[in-house]
Design an enzyme around this catalytic site. Structure first.
Site, PDB file in Angstrom:
ATOM      1  N   GLU A 111      11.407  -3.686  11.531  1.00  0.00           N
ATOM      2  CA  GLU A 111      10.939  -2.657  10.610  1.00  0.00           C
ATOM      3  C   GLU A 111       9.655  -2.054  11.194  1.00  0.00           C
ATOM      4  OE1 GLU A 111       9.092  -3.727   6.737  1.00  0.00           O
ATOM      5  OE2 GLU A 111      10.433  -2.237   5.888  1.00  0.00           O
ATOM      6  N   TRP A 165       0.794  -1.225   0.000  1.00  0.00           N
ATOM      7  CA  TRP A 165       0.000   0.000   0.000  1.00  0.00           C
ATOM      8  C   TRP A 165       0.827   1.276   0.000  1.00  0.00           C
ATOM      9  CZ3 TRP A 165       1.747   1.971   4.538  1.00  0.00           C
ATOM     10  CH2 TRP A 165       2.211   1.044   5.474  1.00  0.00           C
ATOM     11  N   ASN A 166       2.123   1.172   0.203  1.00  0.00           N
ATOM     12  CA  ASN A 166       2.885   2.417   0.407  1.00  0.00           C
ATOM     13  C   ASN A 166       3.142   3.192  -0.884  1.00  0.00           C
ATOM     14  OD1 ASN A 166       4.435   0.071   0.100  1.00  0.00           O
ATOM     15  ND2 ASN A 166       6.276   1.102   0.788  1.00  0.00           N
ATOM     16  N   LYS A 179      -2.610  -8.284  -7.673  1.00  0.00           N
ATOM     17  CA  LYS A 179      -3.489  -7.993  -6.545  1.00  0.00           C
ATOM     18  C   LYS A 179      -2.885  -6.817  -5.775  1.00  0.00           C
ATOM     19  CE  LYS A 179      -3.631  -9.071  -2.320  1.00  0.00           C
ATOM     20  NZ  LYS A 179      -4.115  -7.787  -1.757  1.00  0.00           N
ATOM     21  N   GLU A 215      10.666  -8.481  -2.822  1.00  0.00           N
ATOM     22  CA  GLU A 215      11.249  -7.212  -2.380  1.00  0.00           C
ATOM     23  C   GLU A 215      10.606  -6.923  -1.036  1.00  0.00           C
ATOM     24  OE1 GLU A 215      11.578  -3.799  -1.262  1.00  0.00           O
ATOM     25  OE2 GLU A 215      10.576  -2.980  -3.034  1.00  0.00           O
ATOM     26  N   LEU A 216      11.397  -7.043   0.027  1.00  0.00           N
ATOM     27  CA  LEU A 216      10.817  -7.084   1.369  1.00  0.00           C
ATOM     28  C   LEU A 216      11.244  -5.893   2.220  1.00  0.00           C
ATOM     29  CD1 LEU A 216      11.315 -10.924   1.843  1.00  0.00           C
ATOM     30  CD2 LEU A 216       9.331  -9.716   0.930  1.00  0.00           C
ATOM     31  N   CYS A 274      10.110   1.100   2.100  1.00  0.00           N
ATOM     32  CA  CYS A 274      10.966  -0.044   2.402  1.00  0.00           C
ATOM     33  C   CYS A 274      12.399   0.417   2.643  1.00  0.00           C
ATOM     34  CB  CYS A 274      10.889  -1.062   1.277  1.00  0.00           C
ATOM     35  SG  CYS A 274      11.142  -0.360  -0.341  1.00  0.00           S
ATOM     36  N   GLY A 304       6.456  -6.444  -0.094  1.00  0.00           N
ATOM     37  CA  GLY A 304       5.725  -6.331   1.163  1.00  0.00           C
ATOM     38  C   GLY A 304       6.608  -6.713   2.331  1.00  0.00           C
TER      39      GLY A 304
HETATM   40  P1  NAI Z   1       2.031  -7.446   3.854  1.00  0.00           P
HETATM   41  O1  NAI Z   1       3.353  -7.874   3.378  1.00  0.00           O
HETATM   42  O2  NAI Z   1       1.260  -8.422   4.672  1.00  0.00           O
HETATM   43  O3  NAI Z   1       1.127  -7.008   2.595  1.00  0.00           O
HETATM   44  C1  NAI Z   1       1.663  -6.724   1.321  1.00  0.00           C
HETATM   45  C2  NAI Z   1       0.797  -7.345   0.250  1.00  0.00           C
HETATM   46  O4  NAI Z   1       0.729  -8.760   0.474  1.00  0.00           O
HETATM   47  C3  NAI Z   1      -0.660  -6.861   0.266  1.00  0.00           C
HETATM   48  O5  NAI Z   1      -1.151  -6.801  -1.051  1.00  0.00           O
HETATM   49  C4  NAI Z   1      -1.371  -7.959   1.016  1.00  0.00           C
HETATM   50  O6  NAI Z   1      -2.733  -8.056   0.713  1.00  0.00           O
HETATM   51  C5  NAI Z   1      -0.617  -9.176   0.561  1.00  0.00           C
HETATM   52  N1  NAI Z   1      -0.703 -10.308   1.497  1.00  0.00           N
HETATM   53  C6  NAI Z   1      -0.788 -10.265   2.843  1.00  0.00           C
HETATM   54  N2  NAI Z   1      -0.846 -11.500   3.360  1.00  0.00           N
HETATM   55  C7  NAI Z   1      -0.811 -12.362   2.312  1.00  0.00           C
HETATM   56  C8  NAI Z   1      -0.836 -13.766   2.184  1.00  0.00           C
HETATM   57  N3  NAI Z   1      -0.920 -14.569   3.245  1.00  0.00           N
HETATM   58  N4  NAI Z   1      -0.757 -14.300   0.943  1.00  0.00           N
HETATM   59  C9  NAI Z   1      -0.643 -13.513  -0.143  1.00  0.00           C
HETATM   60  N5  NAI Z   1      -0.628 -12.170  -0.083  1.00  0.00           N
HETATM   61  C10 NAI Z   1      -0.702 -11.601   1.120  1.00  0.00           C
HETATM   62  O7  NAI Z   1       2.220  -6.099   4.641  1.00  0.00           O
HETATM   63  P2  NAI Z   1       1.141  -5.318   5.525  1.00  0.00           P
HETATM   64  O8  NAI Z   1       0.385  -6.295   6.380  1.00  0.00           O
HETATM   65  O9  NAI Z   1       0.380  -4.426   4.653  1.00  0.00           O
HETATM   66  O10 NAI Z   1       2.089  -4.448   6.444  1.00  0.00           O
HETATM   67  C11 NAI Z   1       2.735  -5.037   7.562  1.00  0.00           C
HETATM   68  C12 NAI Z   1       4.138  -4.550   7.664  1.00  0.00           C
HETATM   69  O11 NAI Z   1       4.868  -4.973   6.543  1.00  0.00           O
HETATM   70  C13 NAI Z   1       4.304  -3.051   7.674  1.00  0.00           C
HETATM   71  O12 NAI Z   1       4.121  -2.538   8.945  1.00  0.00           O
HETATM   72  C14 NAI Z   1       5.712  -2.903   7.190  1.00  0.00           C
HETATM   73  O13 NAI Z   1       6.604  -3.089   8.253  1.00  0.00           O
HETATM   74  C15 NAI Z   1       5.876  -4.043   6.231  1.00  0.00           C
HETATM   75  N6  NAI Z   1       5.728  -3.608   4.825  1.00  0.00           N
HETATM   76  C16 NAI Z   1       6.837  -3.448   4.089  1.00  0.00           C
HETATM   77  C17 NAI Z   1       6.756  -3.007   2.797  1.00  0.00           C
HETATM   78  C18 NAI Z   1       7.966  -2.802   1.973  1.00  0.00           C
HETATM   79  O14 NAI Z   1       7.885  -2.221   0.891  1.00  0.00           O
HETATM   80  N7  NAI Z   1       9.105  -3.250   2.414  1.00  0.00           N
HETATM   81  C19 NAI Z   1       5.470  -2.688   2.175  1.00  0.00           C
HETATM   82  C20 NAI Z   1       4.344  -2.929   3.022  1.00  0.00           C
HETATM   83  C21 NAI Z   1       4.494  -3.371   4.298  1.00  0.00           C
END
Ligand code: NAI
Ligand code: MG
Length: 498
Positions: free
Chosen positions: A391, A156-157, A180, A256-257, A290, A234
């Site tokens: 993070e 979402w960022n 997605k 990309e984490l 990130c 994510g």
């Molecule tokens: P997330 O990694 O869970 O979500 C990112 C994407 O993955 C979203 O589209 C979400 O719907 C999808 N997703 C979530 N769970 C899934 C699953 N089990 N299977 C398949 N897809 C799935 O991140 P979230 O929950 O939005 O944020 C949590 C933390 O993650 C944040 O506080 C931050 O620390 C980190 N984050 C890091 C990012 C980066 O660019 N490094 C970007 C977003 C979050």
């Protein structure tokens, strides 16, 4: 398609058509500045995902596969131009959905065009090689072929930017895609379909969008046997989970984490520049990137003057309506993320770090309805504390002092992550020695948070694997076929010893 009422109700985009989910279930999206629901989206289930993947497969096997590369280049350029025409609208939508500053978004969406132009240029230069093998009668050459159907999962960022990092090289390589977007920010991707994809000559089914929650829609996509490659951005935890799902189908994965990137300021640094770099590293995008420079490693000799200046500048950051050009920091994107930031600030205080700025939501009446958090700085952080390791993804800086170059390197590498790092010094040897010693995918010397379509981007360690942007990105969406041709007129009987 959005309906023109107070709350916009969006549909998904599959096979060039606007559709609801099979179950007709929907979910809401909240504007983080007002705290109010402003849009609804279909909640896609496994059946919807399956439909989208099949459509993408058909497009891959059909018209897209047949198209010559220079035609794909032309389409990529059309996408770039259409983004340019609608940049303002796309930026406004993204700001409404995730609270990112309009002034950053305008720049970011206009810059997006460059990714499509760059990969348009690359599309007709993807080719194999003739290899001088050690078999004198044989010709060996390689073909670089598209991997096939790509499943993309985006956070979402920076929804459109992170989508484009995947879509532009995927289309250049000849792949098709089902994406997605994050459940918090699905609108800009669908507006991108409406304003851009619908109006260019992309065959139906090459690009498809399914909306929904991670656990349901995302996992159905990651674990779908029809996906040839999964491109994910994510959190590190979710990255691990989707890679496991993909492994069941031998699906290729790039991740990309997260990060806990250090900004390392040496005693000889240009202090004004370092202040600007550290501020931009952690407070731009409200720290929700990130590559946030969330750890400040500072040489003890300059810790005091640097912190004084940082606190002075950070305390003047203007919080406010992200749609206004004068605002410097907007809200956090959604409530759970704000709660997470608050949790870490409490932890920081419990673990004995010294809060020297912020640490709470602002009291201002006009900000009360939104998910705001003040620019926050913790001094006296020790490397074992949670705020030094996890993070946080918010405007929270952890300050850790060091005395020697060796110590700086050790501290910088002392987290599970390895995404970015900043080095501030005027000494050439220090800069390059430290850059080489850091285990991070991107290192900036005397600047921070710079990215380009032309430069490979990705993580070391728990920050992921695979590279986005640059020509390296093409490798992630192609695979190599080795072709052997016998040029001699005779193939020997295999059972006669020579
Ligand atoms: P997330 O990694 O869970 O979500 C990112 C994407 O993955 C979203 O589209 C979400 O719907 C999808 N997703 C979530 N769970 C899934 C699953 N089990 N299977 C398949 N897809 C799935 O991140 P979230 O929950 O939005 O944020 C949590 C933390 O993650 C944040 O506080 C931050 O620390 C980190 N984050 C890091 C990012 C980066 O660019 N490094 C970007 C977003 C979050
Ligand atoms: Mg999650």
């Amino acid at each position: 398609m959005p309906v023109n009422t107070a709350i916009q109700s969006y549909q998904m985009y599959i096979g060039g058509e606007w559709v609801d989910s099979e179950s007709h279930e929907t979910f809401d999206s909240i504007n983080p500045y007002t705290g109010e629901v402003w849009a609804t989206f279909p909640s896609a289930g496994a059946g919807d995902v399956d439909h989208a993947v099949r459509v993408a497969r058909k497009a891959f096997e059909g018209p897209w596969r047949q198209m010559v590369a220079s035609e794909r280049s032309r389409i990529l350029r059309q996408i770039a131009e259409a983004i340019g025409q609608h940049a303002e609208h796309l930026a406004t939508i993204e700001t409404r959905d995730n609270g990112k500053l309009i002034r950053e978004m305008l720049g970011q969406v206009k810059y997006l065009m460059n990714y499509y132009h760059y990969f348009a240029g690359a599309a007709d230069k993807i080719h194999g090689e003739v290899i001088p093998v050690d078999k004198p009668t044989m010709l060996n050459y390689t073909l670089r072929e598209p991997v096939g159907v790509v499943g993309a999962i985006v956070p979402w960022n920076s929804p459109l930017l992170l989508l484009s990092w995947k879509l532009a090289p995927a289309l250049a390589a000849g792949c098709t895609m089902v994406v997605k977007p994050a459940e918090q920010t699905s609108a800009s991707t669908l507006e991108f379909c409406r304003l851009v994809i619908d109006r260019v000559e992309l065959p139906r089914g090459v690009f498809n969008v399914v909306t929904g929650f991670g656990e349901r829609t995302g996992s159905a996509l990651a674990g779908h046997p029809g996906i040839d490659k999964l491109a994910f951005t994510g959190s590190s935890e979710t990255g691990k989970a989707v890679a496991k799902l993909a492994a069941d189908n031998h699906t290729r994965v790039t991740l990309e984490l997260g990060g806990k990137s250090p900004n390392i300021v040496f005693a000889d640094a240009h202090l004004d520049n370092a202040v600007n770099g550290v501020i931009k590293g952690i407070f731009a995008a409200t720290g929700q990137t990130c590559i946030a420079g969330s750890r400040l490693l500072v040489h003890r000799d300059i810790a005091e003057p640097l912190l004084t200046r940082l606190v002075e500048r950070a305390s003047r950051i203007k919080l406010g309506d992200p749609q206004k050009m004068e605002t410097e920091m907007g809200p956090v994107a959604f409530k759970e993320q704000l709660d997470k930031i608050k949790f870490y600030c409490r932890k920081g205080e419990e673990e004995g770090a010294k809060l020297i700025l912020g640490g709470r939501s602002p009291e201002r009446e006009d900000l009360k309805q939104g998910y705001f958090f003040e620019p926050t700085i913790f001094d006296h952080v020790s490397p074992s504390m949670k705020i030094a390791q996890d993070e946080i993804f918010g405007p929270v800086l952890a300050v850790i002092p060091f005395s020697t170059q060796e110590e700086a390197i050790e501290l910088a590498n002392d987290t599970i992550f390895g995404l970015g790092a900043g080095i501030w010094t005027q000494n050439l040897q220090t800069a390059h020695t430290v850059a080489k010693a850091l285990r991070a995918g991107t290192v900036w010397i005397n600047n921070y948070r710079v990215v380009s379509f032309a430069s490979p981007f990705g993580g070391y360690k728990a920050s992921g694997y695979g590279r986005e942007s640059g020509l390296e990105a093409i490798d992630e969406y192609t695979q190599v076929k080795s072709i052997w041709v016998e040029l001699a007129n005779k193939v020997d009987d295999p059972f006669i010893l020579s």
